[in-house]
Design a protein around this motif. Structure first.
Motif, PDB file in Angstrom:
ATOM      1  N   GLN A  22     -49.154  50.228  83.783  1.00 52.72           N
ATOM      2  CA  GLN A  22     -50.411  49.527  83.566  1.00 52.72           C
ATOM      3  C   GLN A  22     -50.178  48.130  83.001  1.00 52.72           C
ATOM      4  OE1 GLN A  22     -52.510  52.491  81.158  1.00 52.72           O
ATOM      5  NE2 GLN A  22     -53.715  53.045  82.966  1.00 52.72           N
ATOM      6  N   THR A  23     -51.256  47.348  83.008  1.00 50.90           N
ATOM      7  CA  THR A  23     -51.184  45.955  82.594  1.00 50.90           C
ATOM      8  C   THR A  23     -52.198  45.647  81.500  1.00 50.90           C
ATOM      9  OG1 THR A  23     -52.737  45.350  84.343  1.00 50.90           O
ATOM     10  CG2 THR A  23     -50.374  45.183  84.863  1.00 50.90           C
ATOM     11  N   VAL A  24     -52.004  44.499  80.833  1.00 52.90           N
ATOM     12  CA  VAL A  24     -52.875  44.090  79.742  1.00 52.90           C
ATOM     13  C   VAL A  24     -53.161  42.594  79.836  1.00 52.90           C
ATOM     14  CG1 VAL A  24     -50.995  43.630  78.092  1.00 52.90           C
ATOM     15  CG2 VAL A  24     -53.261  44.278  77.238  1.00 52.90           C
ATOM     16  N   ALA A  25     -54.340  42.215  79.339  1.00 56.31           N
ATOM     17  CA  ALA A  25     -54.726  40.816  79.172  1.00 56.31           C
ATOM     18  C   ALA A  25     -55.331  40.668  77.784  1.00 56.31           C
ATOM     19  CB  ALA A  25     -55.730  40.398  80.241  1.00 56.31           C
ATOM     20  N   VAL A  26     -55.322  39.442  77.257  1.00 51.23           N
ATOM     21  CA  VAL A  26     -55.739  39.200  75.878  1.00 51.23           C
ATOM     22  C   VAL A  26     -56.719  38.043  75.810  1.00 51.23           C
ATOM     23  CG1 VAL A  26     -54.933  38.616  73.550  1.00 51.23           C
ATOM     24  CG2 VAL A  26     -53.485  40.000  75.059  1.00 51.23           C
ATOM     25  N   GLY A  27     -57.773  38.229  75.009  1.00 50.34           N
ATOM     26  CA  GLY A  27     -58.684  37.155  74.638  1.00 50.34           C
ATOM     27  C   GLY A  27     -58.736  37.136  73.121  1.00 50.34           C
ATOM     28  N   GLU A  28     -58.112  36.162  72.511  1.00 47.18           N
ATOM     29  CA  GLU A  28     -58.025  36.140  71.048  1.00 47.18           C
ATOM     30  C   GLU A  28     -58.554  34.822  70.508  1.00 47.18           C
ATOM     31  OE1 GLU A  28     -53.836  36.021  69.558  1.00 47.18           O
ATOM     32  OE2 GLU A  28     -53.321  35.966  71.683  1.00 47.18           O
ATOM     33  N   SER A  29     -58.902  34.834  69.225  1.00 49.85           N
ATOM     34  CA  SER A  29     -59.381  33.599  68.607  1.00 49.85           C
ATOM     35  C   SER A  29     -58.553  33.270  67.371  1.00 49.85           C
ATOM     36  CB  SER A  29     -60.878  33.676  68.294  1.00 49.85           C
ATOM     37  OG  SER A  29     -61.162  34.618  67.282  1.00 49.85           O
ATOM     38  N   GLY A  33     -53.063  33.062  69.355  1.00 47.19           N
ATOM     39  CA  GLY A  33     -52.056  33.247  70.389  1.00 47.19           C
ATOM     40  C   GLY A  33     -50.921  34.166  69.991  1.00 47.19           C
ATOM     41  N   LEU A  34     -50.949  34.684  68.770  1.00 45.24           N
ATOM     42  CA  LEU A  34     -49.855  35.544  68.312  1.00 45.24           C
ATOM     43  C   LEU A  34     -49.811  36.883  69.038  1.00 45.24           C
ATOM     44  CD1 LEU A  34     -49.809  34.863  64.466  1.00 45.24           C
ATOM     45  CD2 LEU A  34     -48.188  34.055  66.199  1.00 45.24           C
ATOM     46  N   ILE A  35     -50.961  37.398  69.455  1.00 40.04           N
ATOM     47  CA  ILE A  35     -50.967  38.652  70.218  1.00 40.04           C
ATOM     48  C   ILE A  35     -50.234  38.424  71.537  1.00 40.04           C
ATOM     49  CG2 ILE A  35     -52.376  40.432  71.319  1.00 40.04           C
ATOM     50  CD1 ILE A  35     -54.633  39.614  69.284  1.00 40.04           C
ATOM     51  N   CYS A  36     -50.615  37.343  72.219  1.00 39.79           N
ATOM     52  CA  CYS A  36     -49.950  37.007  73.486  1.00 39.79           C
ATOM     53  C   CYS A  36     -48.462  36.753  73.271  1.00 39.79           C
ATOM     54  CB  CYS A  36     -50.593  35.780  74.115  1.00 39.79           C
ATOM     55  SG  CYS A  36     -52.287  36.031  74.690  1.00 39.79           S
ATOM     56  N   ALA A  37     -48.130  35.972  72.245  1.00 34.13           N
ATOM     57  CA  ALA A  37     -46.724  35.652  71.986  1.00 34.13           C
ATOM     58  C   ALA A  37     -45.903  36.911  71.727  1.00 34.13           C
ATOM     59  CB  ALA A  37     -46.618  34.690  70.806  1.00 34.13           C
ATOM     60  N   ALA A  38     -46.459  37.838  70.972  1.00 36.59           N
ATOM     61  CA  ALA A  38     -45.733  39.075  70.689  1.00 36.59           C
ATOM     62  C   ALA A  38     -45.489  39.874  71.969  1.00 36.59           C
ATOM     63  CB  ALA A  38     -46.500  39.917  69.670  1.00 36.59           C
ATOM     64  N   LEU A  39     -46.519  39.997  72.799  1.00 34.81           N
ATOM     65  CA  LEU A  39     -46.360  40.732  74.055  1.00 34.81           C
ATOM     66  C   LEU A  39     -45.355  40.051  74.973  1.00 34.81           C
ATOM     67  CD1 LEU A  39     -50.094  41.668  74.670  1.00 34.81           C
ATOM     68  CD2 LEU A  39     -48.222  43.266  74.148  1.00 34.81           C
ATOM     69  N   LEU A  40     -45.357  38.731  74.980  1.00 35.82           N
ATOM     70  CA  LEU A  40     -44.440  37.978  75.839  1.00 35.82           C
ATOM     71  C   LEU A  40     -43.020  37.912  75.281  1.00 35.82           C
ATOM     72  CD1 LEU A  40     -46.805  35.103  76.924  1.00 35.82           C
ATOM     73  CD2 LEU A  40     -45.749  36.815  78.414  1.00 35.82           C
ATOM     74  N   SER A  41     -42.834  38.244  74.017  1.00 38.93           N
ATOM     75  CA  SER A  41     -41.499  38.189  73.425  1.00 38.93           C
ATOM     76  C   SER A  41     -40.604  39.326  73.912  1.00 38.93           C
ATOM     77  CB  SER A  41     -41.587  38.218  71.896  1.00 38.93           C
ATOM     78  OG  SER A  41     -41.950  39.508  71.426  1.00 38.93           O
ATOM     79  N   VAL A  42     -41.190  40.333  74.518  1.00 34.98           N
ATOM     80  CA  VAL A  42     -40.425  41.478  75.008  1.00 34.98           C
ATOM     81  C   VAL A  42     -39.875  41.148  76.396  1.00 34.98           C
ATOM     82  CG1 VAL A  42     -40.518  43.924  75.610  1.00 34.98           C
ATOM     83  CG2 VAL A  42     -41.903  43.052  73.716  1.00 34.98           C
ATOM     84  N   PRO A  43     -38.558  41.247  76.585  1.00 31.66           N
ATOM     85  CA  PRO A  43     -37.998  40.989  77.911  1.00 31.66           C
ATOM     86  C   PRO A  43     -38.645  41.885  78.973  1.00 31.66           C
ATOM     87  CG  PRO A  43     -36.251  41.121  76.279  1.00 31.66           C
ATOM     88  CD  PRO A  43     -37.526  41.560  75.596  1.00 31.66           C
ATOM     89  N   GLY A  44     -38.946  41.314  80.110  1.00 34.54           N
ATOM     90  CA  GLY A  44     -39.589  42.065  81.184  1.00 34.54           C
ATOM     91  C   GLY A  44     -41.097  42.119  81.071  1.00 34.54           C
ATOM     92  N   ALA A  45     -41.675  41.229  80.284  1.00 29.20           N
ATOM     93  CA  ALA A  45     -43.127  41.231  80.059  1.00 29.20           C
ATOM     94  C   ALA A  45     -43.925  41.062  81.344  1.00 29.20           C
ATOM     95  CB  ALA A  45     -43.504  40.127  79.070  1.00 29.20           C
ATOM     96  N   SER A  46     -43.329  40.474  82.360  1.00 27.42           N
ATOM     97  CA  SER A  46     -44.069  40.276  83.614  1.00 27.42           C
ATOM     98  C   SER A  46     -44.460  41.600  84.268  1.00 27.42           C
ATOM     99  CB  SER A  46     -43.269  39.423  84.595  1.00 27.42           C
ATOM    100  OG  SER A  46     -42.032  40.041  84.890  1.00 27.42           O
ATOM    101  N   ALA A  47     -43.855  42.699  83.848  1.00 31.41           N
ATOM    102  CA  ALA A  47     -44.211  44.009  84.399  1.00 31.41           C
ATOM    103  C   ALA A  47     -45.555  44.505  83.887  1.00 31.41           C
ATOM    104  CB  ALA A  47     -43.131  45.038  84.060  1.00 31.41           C
ATOM    105  N   TYR A  48     -46.010  44.001  82.736  1.00 31.24           N
ATOM    106  CA  TYR A  48     -47.235  44.538  82.143  1.00 31.24           C
ATOM    107  C   TYR A  48     -48.210  43.471  81.635  1.00 31.24           C
ATOM    108  CZ  TYR A  48     -44.732  43.549  77.835  1.00 31.24           C
ATOM    109  OH  TYR A  48     -44.041  42.916  76.842  1.00 31.24           O
ATOM    110  N   TYR A  49     -47.770  42.253  81.439  1.00 31.81           N
ATOM    111  CA  TYR A  49     -48.634  41.211  80.868  1.00 31.81           C
ATOM    112  C   TYR A  49     -49.252  40.374  81.984  1.00 31.81           C
ATOM    113  CZ  TYR A  49     -50.124  37.237  78.047  1.00 31.81           C
ATOM    114  OH  TYR A  49     -50.854  36.248  77.447  1.00 31.81           O
ATOM    115  N   ARG A  50     -50.588  40.379  82.053  1.00 32.51           N
ATOM    116  CA  ARG A  50     -51.281  39.619  83.094  1.00 32.51           C
ATOM    117  C   ARG A  50     -51.698  38.231  82.649  1.00 32.51           C
ATOM    118  NH1 ARG A  50     -53.662  42.772  87.407  1.00 32.51           N
ATOM    119  NH2 ARG A  50     -51.811  43.758  88.254  1.00 32.51           N
TER     120      ARG A  50
END
Length: 167
Positions: A22-29, A33-50
């Motif tokens: 499954q995949t995830v997207a984020v709308g934060e205020s 951007g820390l939620i996005c940054a944390a998710l993107l810090s994991v190698p292979g994030a393109s498999a789940y981060y939209r």
């Protein structure tokens, strides 16, 4: 670069999303951007981060998220309704299975709605209308610590939703 407080739950979320396909997207205020940054810090994030966006005011909310769902964002910031709107709209905009939303006041002086510094709502919206929300009051005036705490709360809620029996 990111504190372990953020990377540890991001690793758990990444593993759960990959396992589920499954995949995830984020709308934060106020987490900035820390939620996005944390998710993107994991190698292979393109498999789940939209994708994700930081929507910090009414103009950016209207530009990036309005129209993705029938839900009205409302006029009040830093509330459960707006965090839910962020989560559902972010997921709908990019076709993700899950959406994470956050709306709060990092501080030090709160926001125009009278909410104290360290106040946020996080929401996780998932398949078949699944929804989890959480209100967090850190009691802190420190902006950076609050931003990290908000992002950790959002990642923890996402992990709980992914691991839960209703997911």
């Amino acid at each position: 670069m990111l504190p372990a407080d953020l990377t540890a739950p991001a690793l758990r979320v990444a593993d759960l999303l990959r396992t589920r396909g499954q995949t995830v997207a984020v709308g934060e205020s106020s987490s900035g951007g820390l939620i996005c940054a944390a998710l993107l810090s994991v190698p292979g994030a393109s498999a789940y981060y939209r994708g994700g966006t930081v929507v910090y005011d009414r103009t950016s909310i209207e530009a990036f998220l309005v129209g993705a769902t029938d839900m009205d964002p409302g006029r009040r910031g830093a509330c459960e309704h707006l965090a839910t709107f962020h989560a559902r709209s972010a997921a709908a905009k990019v076709g993700a299975d899950w959406g994470v939303g956050e709306a709060g006041a990092a501080g030090p002086s709160g926001n125009p709605y009278g909410d104290p510094a360290g106040h946020t709502w996080v929401a996780v919206a998932g398949p078949q209308g699944a929804l989890r929300t959480r209100h967090l009051l850190t009691g802190e005036e420190d902006r950076e610590r609050n931003m990290v705490a908000f992002a950790v709360a959002a990642l923890d809620e996402l992990a709980a939703a992914l691991a839960g029996p209703d997911a």
